[in-house]
Design a protein around this motif. Structure first.
Motif, short mmCIF file in Angstrom:
data_model
loop_
_atom_site.label_atom_id
_atom_site.label_comp_id
_atom_site.label_asym_id
_atom_site.label_seq_id
_atom_site.Cartn_x
_atom_site.Cartn_y
_atom_site.Cartn_z
N ALA A 192 0.85 -1.18 0.00
CA ALA A 192 0.00 0.00 0.00
C ALA A 192 0.89 1.23 0.00
N PRO A 199 -4.58 6.95 -2.95
CA PRO A 199 -4.12 5.65 -2.48
C PRO A 199 -3.73 4.76 -3.66
N MET A 201 -2.85 0.74 -4.30
CA MET A 201 -2.87 -0.60 -3.73
C MET A 201 -2.29 -1.58 -4.73
N HIS A 231 -10.82 -4.76 -1.89
CA HIS A 231 -10.81 -3.30 -1.87
C HIS A 231 -12.24 -2.80 -1.62
N VAL A 232 -12.37 -1.89 -0.69
CA VAL A 232 -13.68 -1.33 -0.35
C VAL A 232 -13.63 0.18 -0.59
N LEU A 233 -14.45 0.65 -1.51
CA LEU A 233 -14.60 2.08 -1.75
C LEU A 233 -15.93 2.49 -1.14
N ASP A 234 -15.86 3.26 -0.05
CA ASP A 234 -17.10 3.56 0.67
C ASP A 234 -17.77 4.82 0.12
N ARG A 238 -13.49 6.92 0.43
CA ARG A 238 -12.30 6.35 1.06
C ARG A 238 -12.08 4.93 0.56
N LEU A 239 -10.85 4.63 0.14
CA LEU A 239 -10.48 3.30 -0.33
C LEU A 239 -9.75 2.56 0.79
N THR A 240 -10.29 1.42 1.20
CA THR A 240 -9.69 0.58 2.23
C THR A 240 -9.43 -0.80 1.63
N THR A 241 -8.27 -1.37 1.96
CA THR A 241 -7.89 -2.67 1.40
C THR A 241 -7.59 -3.65 2.53
N HIS A 242 -8.10 -4.87 2.35
CA HIS A 242 -7.83 -5.99 3.25
C HIS A 242 -7.10 -7.07 2.44
#
Length: 247
Positions: A192, A199, A201, A231-234, A238-242
């Protein structure tokens, strides 16, 4: 909210090893108790760019319970990729495609240079990105997905074959506030970072995992479990990655 599964660098070559690892992550994703909106596959789907390798990829991905979005990497070959994987007439131009999900668009961009391991987004691809975003009217957020990361990853192997002219991509991002983030592959390591204020990823490789210099002299960890990302784009952008592994 948009949820994307992400795999990269399958390097299908007809071997039992490559097929087994690809099936392992495929079976894991297909069996998820909940659904994702799509699966991204960011290049190096084939190892030699052979038509038979894309035929295998098509068989592996054909029964997905969600859309499958792909783009080429440096090991891929555009004409057989189009013919055997996408089922469209073979041609050698860049392979770019977009998918719209409610208020978000995912643009799969071709950063491959035929015959080279380095990457670049060429003039045709930049024009396509601009035109596609114009047609969306600037009201939808967008994610750009392509193979070659535009930043150094601090290992001599992927850093030897970067995305050329990253300053041109940075200028595009400056003009396009609707682009919420970048998703790439190529490096065979989950990572990341940030590029031009967005961001970035980097998805892990299916075929093997890169060992960083402080992890030992062996470059390719072929025994590491298969990796993937979610990848979660809310709704705030906001982009969050697990990151996950499949044993």
């Amino acid at each position: 909210m948009l949820v994307l599964a992400h795999i990269s660098d399958l390097h299908l070559d007809g071997s039992e090893r490559a097929t087994t690892r690809a099936r392992r992550v495929r079976d894991h994703l297909w069996a998820l108790p909940g659904t994702v909106d799509a699966l991204l596959v960011t290049g190096d789907i084939a190892d030699h760019g052979a038509e038979a390798e894309y035929e295998e990829a098509a068989r592996l991905l054909s029964d997905a319970p969600f859309p499958v979005l792909t783009c080429p990497g440096n090991h891929d070959s555009r004409a057989p990729y189009r013919k055997a994987l996408l089922g469209v007439p073979a041609s050698d131009g860049p392979v770019n495609s977009a998918r719209v999900f409610d208020d978000t668009a995912v643009l799969m961009c071709d950063s491959s240079i035929p015959g080279a391991d380095e990457g670049a987004l060429d003039d045709e691809t930049y024009d396509w990105i601009e035109t596609t975003l114009d047609e969306l009217g600037g009201e939808r957020r967008a994610l750009l997905a392509f193979h070659h990361p535009p930043v150094a990853l601090h290992h001599p192997l992927p850093d030897r074959y970067p995305l050329a002219r990253p300053e041109r991509l940075a200028a595009l991002l400056d003009r396009r506030p609707e682009i919420a983030g970048l998703i790439t592959g190529h490096a065979h390591t989950p990572a990341a970072s940030v590029f031009a204020g967005r961001p970035l990823m980097v998805g892990p490789g299916v075929t093997w995992t890169l060992r960083l210099p402080w992890e030992g002299e062996q470059v390719a960890d072929r025994d590491a479990p298969v990796g993937l990302a979610f990848h979660v784009l809310d709704d705030t952008g906001r982009l969050t990655t697990h990151f996950r592994v499949v044993t």
